[in-house]
Design a protein around this motif. Structure first.
Motif, short mmCIF file in Angstrom:
data_model
loop_
_atom_site.label_atom_id
_atom_site.label_comp_id
_atom_site.label_asym_id
_atom_site.label_seq_id
_atom_site.Cartn_x
_atom_site.Cartn_y
_atom_site.Cartn_z
N VAL A 46 46.44 52.69 41.88
CA VAL A 46 47.26 51.45 42.07
C VAL A 46 47.45 51.48 43.80
O VAL A 46 47.85 50.45 44.19
CB VAL A 46 48.42 51.44 41.25
CG1 VAL A 46 49.65 50.45 41.71
CG2 VAL A 46 48.07 51.25 39.97
N ILE A 47 47.90 52.58 44.26
CA ILE A 47 48.29 52.55 45.69
C ILE A 47 47.40 53.18 46.62
O ILE A 47 47.00 52.64 47.58
CB ILE A 47 49.73 53.80 45.83
CG1 ILE A 47 50.56 53.31 44.81
CG2 ILE A 47 50.13 53.83 47.21
CD1 ILE A 47 51.22 52.15 45.01
N VAL A 48 46.66 54.26 46.47
CA VAL A 48 45.90 54.88 47.61
C VAL A 48 44.44 54.00 47.60
O VAL A 48 44.15 54.07 48.85
CB VAL A 48 45.61 56.39 47.29
CG1 VAL A 48 44.64 57.07 48.18
CG2 VAL A 48 46.91 57.30 47.22
N SER A 49 43.92 54.01 46.76
CA SER A 49 42.68 53.08 46.76
C SER A 49 42.71 51.80 47.42
O SER A 49 42.03 51.31 48.54
CB SER A 49 41.97 52.97 45.34
OG SER A 49 40.63 52.48 45.56
N PRO A 50 43.68 50.85 47.00
CA PRO A 50 43.78 49.46 47.75
C PRO A 50 44.12 49.89 49.25
O PRO A 50 43.84 48.97 49.90
CB PRO A 50 45.03 49.02 47.11
CG PRO A 50 45.04 49.74 45.44
CD PRO A 50 44.79 51.26 45.78
N MET A 67 40.62 41.02 48.00
CA MET A 67 41.38 42.66 47.71
C MET A 67 42.46 42.53 47.10
O MET A 67 42.76 43.38 46.18
CB MET A 67 41.35 43.64 49.17
CG MET A 67 40.01 44.12 49.42
SD MET A 67 40.37 45.10 50.87
CE MET A 67 40.36 44.17 52.23
N VAL A 68 43.48 41.89 47.52
CA VAL A 68 44.67 41.79 47.06
C VAL A 68 44.55 41.50 45.36
O VAL A 68 45.12 42.07 44.56
CB VAL A 68 45.56 40.91 47.63
CG1 VAL A 68 46.83 40.37 46.93
CG2 VAL A 68 46.02 41.41 48.83
N GLU A 69 43.63 40.28 45.15
CA GLU A 69 43.56 39.69 43.90
C GLU A 69 42.92 40.77 42.97
O GLU A 69 43.28 41.17 41.71
CB GLU A 69 42.63 38.57 44.09
CG GLU A 69 43.30 37.23 44.40
CD GLU A 69 42.73 36.00 44.56
OE1 GLU A 69 41.19 36.37 44.45
OE2 GLU A 69 42.92 35.12 45.07
N LYS A 92 43.52 45.07 38.81
CA LYS A 92 43.21 46.61 38.79
C LYS A 92 44.52 47.30 38.19
O LYS A 92 44.56 48.15 37.13
CB LYS A 92 42.22 47.34 39.80
CG LYS A 92 42.03 48.77 39.49
CD LYS A 92 41.58 49.16 40.70
CE LYS A 92 40.04 49.45 40.74
NZ LYS A 92 39.54 50.01 41.83
N ALA A 93 45.55 47.01 38.88
CA ALA A 93 46.90 47.77 38.90
C ALA A 93 47.36 47.37 37.43
O ALA A 93 47.65 48.21 36.86
CB ALA A 93 47.83 47.44 39.86
N VAL A 94 47.25 46.03 37.07
CA VAL A 94 47.66 45.44 35.74
C VAL A 94 47.15 46.12 34.73
O VAL A 94 47.83 46.68 33.66
CB VAL A 94 47.57 44.13 35.74
CG1 VAL A 94 47.90 43.64 34.33
CG2 VAL A 94 48.78 43.45 36.57
N GLU A 95 45.66 46.50 34.71
CA GLU A 95 44.79 47.17 33.80
C GLU A 95 45.23 48.53 33.59
O GLU A 95 45.47 49.15 32.48
CB GLU A 95 43.42 46.78 33.83
CG GLU A 95 42.78 45.45 34.01
CD GLU A 95 41.48 45.19 34.46
OE1 GLU A 95 40.92 46.05 35.01
OE2 GLU A 95 41.03 43.90 34.30
N THR A 96 45.59 49.22 34.90
CA THR A 96 45.76 50.76 34.69
C THR A 96 47.16 50.80 34.44
O THR A 96 47.29 51.87 33.49
CB THR A 96 45.81 51.00 36.32
OG1 THR A 96 44.43 50.68 36.99
CG2 THR A 96 46.14 52.48 36.39
N VAL A 97 48.23 50.06 34.44
CA VAL A 97 49.52 50.23 34.00
C VAL A 97 49.51 50.11 32.40
O VAL A 97 50.29 50.61 31.82
CB VAL A 97 50.55 49.38 34.55
CG1 VAL A 97 52.06 49.37 34.10
CG2 VAL A 97 50.58 49.79 36.12
N LYS A 98 48.63 49.17 31.92
CA LYS A 98 48.54 49.03 30.50
C LYS A 98 48.09 49.94 29.90
O LYS A 98 47.54 50.91 29.82
CB LYS A 98 47.58 47.80 30.14
CG LYS A 98 48.24 46.35 30.35
CD LYS A 98 47.43 45.39 30.12
CE LYS A 98 47.74 43.87 30.59
NZ LYS A 98 46.96 43.01 30.05
#
Length: 117
Positions: A15-19, A104-106, A111-117
């Motif tokens: 969510v943070i480092v890769s983006p 990239m933002v999209e 990806k962040a939404v999927e990761t948090v789920k």
């Protein structure tokens, strides 16, 4: 406890480092292209200026003055074409960066939404 820490680390990476890394790389490429375009333009403009100065140093009579004036007109036309081309190049680089950043933002938001789920 170890699995929870590992999952948190993976989420943080995803969510943070890769983006941030992706955006930083894109930004560095953008700045490199912009600086390169500006350096090329500065070099071309200074070469044109020096060439014109040399032309004027060769003026010795009315005929050479006429040739220098013709050269000046041609140089002005070439300069305007160069400025136009440089402006288009900078615009293209900026638009490409903007589109890549938006993409990239999209992707990272998804990806962040999927990761948090």
């Amino acid at each position: 406890m170890n699995k929870a820490a590992e999952k948190t680390t993976q989420q943080f990476e995803s969510v943070i480092v890769s983006p941030m890394r992706s955006y930083t790389l894109a930004a560095l490429d953008y700045y490199q292209q912009m600086v390169g375009a500006q350096m090329d333009a500065a070099r071309a403009y200074s070469d044109m200026t020096i060439a014109q100065a040399r032309t004027w140093l060769d003026v010795k009579d009315a005929d050479s003055f006429k040739k220098a004036m013709e050269s000046q007109q041609k140089a002005a036309t070439n300069l305007m074409e160069r400025v136009k081309g440089d402006s288009e190049k900078v615009t293209s680089i900026s638009q490409s960066f903007m589109q890549d950043s938006q993409k990239m933002v999209e992707e990272n938001t998804k990806k962040a939404v999927e990761t948090v789920k």
